[in-house]
Design an enzyme around this catalytic site. Structure first.
Site, PDB file in Angstrom:
ATOM      1  N   HIS A 298       0.830  -1.204   0.000  1.00  0.00           N
ATOM      2  CA  HIS A 298       0.000   0.000   0.000  1.00  0.00           C
ATOM      3  C   HIS A 298       0.866   1.256   0.000  1.00  0.00           C
ATOM      4  O   HIS A 298       2.042   1.213   0.288  1.00  0.00           O
ATOM      5  CB  HIS A 298      -0.994   0.033   1.172  1.00  0.00           C
ATOM      6  CG  HIS A 298      -0.406   0.348   2.511  1.00  0.00           C
ATOM      7  ND1 HIS A 298      -0.192  -0.598   3.473  1.00  0.00           N
ATOM      8  CD2 HIS A 298       0.001   1.516   3.070  1.00  0.00           C
ATOM      9  CE1 HIS A 298       0.310  -0.043   4.555  1.00  0.00           C
ATOM     10  NE2 HIS A 298       0.443   1.257   4.336  1.00  0.00           N
TER      11      HIS A 298
ATOM     12  N   GLU B 223      -4.052   3.706   1.002  1.00  0.00           N
ATOM     13  CA  GLU B 223      -4.516   3.965   2.360  1.00  0.00           C
ATOM     14  C   GLU B 223      -4.740   5.464   2.517  1.00  0.00           C
ATOM     15  O   GLU B 223      -3.825   6.257   2.338  1.00  0.00           O
ATOM     16  CB  GLU B 223      -3.481   3.482   3.379  1.00  0.00           C
ATOM     17  CG  GLU B 223      -3.827   3.834   4.808  1.00  0.00           C
ATOM     18  CD  GLU B 223      -2.682   3.523   5.773  1.00  0.00           C
ATOM     19  OE1 GLU B 223      -2.554   4.261   6.761  1.00  0.00           O
ATOM     20  OE2 GLU B 223      -1.916   2.574   5.525  1.00  0.00           O
TER      21      GLU B 223
ATOM     22  N   GLU C 282      -0.936  10.274 -11.642  1.00  0.00           N
ATOM     23  CA  GLU C 282      -0.525  10.168 -13.035  1.00  0.00           C
ATOM     24  C   GLU C 282      -1.301   9.040 -13.687  1.00  0.00           C
ATOM     25  O   GLU C 282      -1.326   7.921 -13.164  1.00  0.00           O
ATOM     26  CB  GLU C 282       0.971   9.901 -13.131  1.00  0.00           C
ATOM     27  CG  GLU C 282       1.487   9.811 -14.540  1.00  0.00           C
ATOM     28  CD  GLU C 282       2.978   9.516 -14.600  1.00  0.00           C
ATOM     29  OE1 GLU C 282       3.571   9.733 -15.672  1.00  0.00           O
ATOM     30  OE2 GLU C 282       3.549   9.065 -13.585  1.00  0.00           O
TER      31      GLU C 282
END
Length: 127
Positions: free
Chosen positions: A7, A56, A122
């Site tokens: 994460h 997260e 992006e």
């Protein structure tokens, strides 16, 4: 030894707005949410269906103003096969995608979106 990315964490000022952005823009789903009222924070984990990597979102209850993002041009990246259709979709959703860009004057390969806290995402053309 093999390491797996699990994460990436970002801190957000408005958890609901951030969850809605990632759901609307990229189809992320809330995988789990952990509330810590005594410690005054909530963690929300979002995933793209079928992909184990999580984003997260950390919401601190007492954060009165936006986080300072710095000038390092840090960002998240997601991939999509039809870059131009994705760019049009994000524009139609009012998410204000930045212009399509290529590296060193090459053909378009990516563009950026800013989430509600100003974090850049992006969007990269994938094969």
């Amino acid at each position: 030894m093999n390491y797996q990315m699990i994460h990436s964490c970002i801190r957000v000022l408005n958890l609901e707005a951030s969850e809605a952005f990632y759901q609307q823009a990229f189809g992320f789903e809330i995988f789990r949410r952990k509330e810590y009222p005594e410690q005054r924070f909530t963690l929300s984990y979002l995933r793209t269906p079928g992909v184990p990597f999580e984003l997260e979102l950390t919401y601190n209850y007492d954060q009165p103003e936006p986080y300072q993002l710095g000038n390092g041009y840090s960002h998240l990246a997601v991939g999509v096969a039809d870059l131009e259709a994705s760019h049009r979709r994000h524009a139609e959703q009012g998410l204000n995608p930045r212009p399509l860009k290529g590296l060193a004057g090459g053909p378009p390969r990516f563009y950026f979106l800013a989430d509600p806290d100003g974090y850049l995402v992006e969007v990269v053309r994938t094969p």
